[in-house]
Design an enzyme around this catalytic site. Sequence first.
Site, short mmCIF file in Angstrom:
data_model
loop_
_atom_site.label_atom_id
_atom_site.label_comp_id
_atom_site.label_asym_id
_atom_site.label_seq_id
_atom_site.Cartn_x
_atom_site.Cartn_y
_atom_site.Cartn_z
CE1 TYR A 108 -6.00 -5.82 8.38
CE2 TYR A 108 -7.59 -4.10 8.83
CZ TYR A 108 -6.65 -4.68 8.00
OH TYR A 108 -6.35 -4.12 6.79
NE ARG A 160 -2.40 3.00 2.24
CZ ARG A 160 -3.63 2.54 2.33
NH1 ARG A 160 -4.58 3.04 1.62
NH2 ARG A 160 -3.95 1.55 3.14
CE LYS A 178 -8.49 -5.29 5.26
NZ LYS A 178 -9.00 -4.22 4.48
CD GLU A 249 -6.54 -4.58 2.16
OE1 GLU A 249 -7.54 -5.08 1.61
OE2 GLU A 249 -6.61 -3.61 2.93
CG ASP A 250 -3.05 -1.49 3.01
OD1 ASP A 250 -4.18 -1.01 2.76
OD2 ASP A 250 -2.66 -1.68 4.17
CG ASP A 272 -11.35 -3.83 1.75
OD1 ASP A 272 -12.58 -3.84 1.55
OD2 ASP A 272 -10.85 -3.75 2.88
CG ASP A 273 -6.86 -0.22 0.62
OD1 ASP A 273 -6.96 -0.43 1.82
OD2 ASP A 273 -6.08 -0.83 -0.13
CG ASN A 412 -7.43 2.40 10.59
OD1 ASN A 412 -7.85 2.65 11.69
ND2 ASN A 412 -8.14 1.78 9.65
P1 NAD Z 1 -4.02 7.36 0.15
O1 NAD Z 1 -2.55 7.34 0.29
O2 NAD Z 1 -4.64 6.86 -1.09
O3 NAD Z 1 -4.57 8.83 0.36
C1 NAD Z 1 -4.10 9.74 1.31
C2 NAD Z 1 -4.53 11.12 0.86
O4 NAD Z 1 -4.27 12.02 1.90
C3 NAD Z 1 -3.83 11.64 -0.38
O5 NAD Z 1 -4.78 12.18 -1.25
C4 NAD Z 1 -2.94 12.76 0.14
O6 NAD Z 1 -2.82 13.82 -0.79
C5 NAD Z 1 -3.74 13.22 1.33
N1 NAD Z 1 -2.89 13.91 2.31
C6 NAD Z 1 -1.69 13.54 2.76
N2 NAD Z 1 -1.22 14.47 3.61
C7 NAD Z 1 -2.16 15.42 3.70
C8 NAD Z 1 -2.25 16.63 4.41
N3 NAD Z 1 -1.27 17.03 5.22
N4 NAD Z 1 -3.36 17.38 4.26
C9 NAD Z 1 -4.35 16.96 3.45
N5 NAD Z 1 -4.32 15.82 2.75
C10 NAD Z 1 -3.23 15.07 2.87
O7 NAD Z 1 -4.59 6.53 1.38
P2 NAD Z 1 -6.07 5.95 1.58
O8 NAD Z 1 -6.15 4.54 1.10
O9 NAD Z 1 -7.05 6.91 1.05
O10 NAD Z 1 -6.13 5.84 3.16
C11 NAD Z 1 -6.01 7.01 3.95
C12 NAD Z 1 -6.22 6.65 5.40
O11 NAD Z 1 -7.52 6.12 5.58
C13 NAD Z 1 -5.26 5.60 5.97
O12 NAD Z 1 -4.92 5.94 7.27
C14 NAD Z 1 -6.06 4.36 5.97
O13 NAD Z 1 -5.64 3.44 6.98
C15 NAD Z 1 -7.43 4.90 6.29
N6 NAD Z 1 -8.49 4.00 5.86
C16 NAD Z 1 -9.38 3.60 6.80
C17 NAD Z 1 -10.38 2.72 6.46
C18 NAD Z 1 -11.37 2.27 7.47
O14 NAD Z 1 -11.98 1.24 7.32
N7 NAD Z 1 -11.58 3.02 8.51
C19 NAD Z 1 -10.47 2.27 5.15
C20 NAD Z 1 -9.55 2.73 4.21
C21 NAD Z 1 -8.56 3.61 4.58
#
Ligand code: NAD
Length: 551
Positions: A108, A160, A178, A249-250, A272-273, A412
Amino acid sequence: MTPTDLKSARAPDVHATEARGLDVLRDPMLNRGTGFTEEERDELGLRGLLPPHVLSQDEQADRVLQNLRKLPEPLDKFVALNALHDRNEALFFRVLCDHIDEMQPLVYTPTVGLACQKFGQVFQRPRGMFIGANDRGQIAKMLRNWPYQAGIIVVTDGERILGLGDLGANGMGIPVGKLSLYAACAGVHPRLCLPITLDVGTNNGALLDDPFYIGLRQRRITGAAYDELIEEFITAAQEVFPGVLIQFEDFANHNAFRLLKKYRDRACTFNDDIQGTAAVALAGIFSALRITGGKLADQRILFFGAGEAASGIADLIASAIAAQGLSEEDARTRCWLFDSRGLVVKSRTDLAEHKLAYAHEHAKIGDFLTAVKTLKPTAIIGVAAVGGTFTREVLEEMARINPQPIVFALSNPTSQAECTAEEAYRWTKGKALFACGSPFDPVTLNGQTFVPRQGNNSYIFPGVGLGVIASRASRVTDGMFMTAAHTLAHLVSESDLAQGSLYPALPRIREVSANIAAAIADTAYKQGLAGKPKPKSVMDDVQSQMYDPHY
Ligand code: NAD
């Protein structure tokens, strides 16, 4: 309880098969390779088809590990593990279960991100199902091609993928990864797991030009065509696999929220996100508050990012605060979002619907450091997938305004992490209560060793899925994710906290998942959502359904 203690009734059973000879060796669900005993070789017609020396599964697992560790690159290890999965499923899961710390980052995040980017090159055998934009009208028929009764579908449309954007059909690595974690971390039987990619095209020009791209060479379908495909898919999945749990997912923002809203009361489904991330982050905050002694309602939490993860986490935090007696509206004022255009405030006219609940009265602020200086948050949570944004100045400021700032860099893969563990500890002089999305090694600072742990959904979704399957729950509710967060937080020990770990050690994952599953099942029985009578011991019932890869 350790992973190897978890014996169950559902071990792979080669004695029940009618297959013989090469058919046994070529079926990854039956094959044990050199692990077949003398008796099994006679019984299954394998004499002469295998080299004579019999290896125990322990020895086979050792050999796999030795070979794996010799490979130079994580992607090579990913490919080797996939090949093992295709050859001998029980051995693959045995290695995963017993070495989850080492294996999770390979099957993963972060390696799966790279694997998705190079999916066309590393592709060897299909796993799961691809349903394309041109398959309208025949999705149910296609799902019937799947040879097993699916209990959990993880589905993506590839738009995404992690923080890597639109990877089209190459996003298949995510559902596959997953579902491997469902089996390894919670013992959901691999035969119940069905990864699906909805190939609705891609807007990624590089992929469209790539001769090895595995998906449809067309731009994404949108609007009614897209919605009709999803509708047909959900209806068909429910018809072909009654009661199936469908995990989104994604998906990109613009679809993720509305699809969750549309289907959450019509199907057994979750995203899940949004929801899994929320539970894991809230559990981490509960752990951090055990260290600081603070109350959740007194926190000021500033999110860097305002997408699925941020709104999911903020909503669950607000519910948890509201459960302590505040109004939902007051509770939401504890959370602030910062997106690509700056602080989310009421006067902005460019806000998507999911941000509105957190658009508070405040002057506009365009840069994150100023937002930190102005709002003085007790916690910053990075979920924007923009690497390196928790700069030295941001971290120093957090340490200046808080005795123990909460710093979660959850994006991530590793390249998108807001800061490394080393940076979080060093620039806060060891004060940060830190969690990360991708794995980081322990950090020693002034003689003290900090052990950062991943705020990774894999602590949550496998247990949620197992609980839903065990209780045959018909819906997945927000209350279940709250329960999951509390359950996970309770499993963090004092010795974890003493070394700065906000989550239990990953090798305890099956114990964690069993506890979460039992709590989820309990909630399903209480909420009248279970599809069977409540057993005498919910925990025994859950554990009796856990897949055990030992032979
Ligand atoms: P998403 O696309 O829904 O959200 C991204 C957000 O970031 C958007 O609101 C966007 O406006 C904002 N953004 C983009 N560029 C920016 C900048 N320069 N300044 C400020 N804000 C900015 O994505 P998501 O599902 O919310 O996931 C975001 C990240 O979190 C990914 O990298 C994902 O892998 C990670 N994530 C990690 C876990 C975990 O278990 N650790 C779980 C879910 C998501």
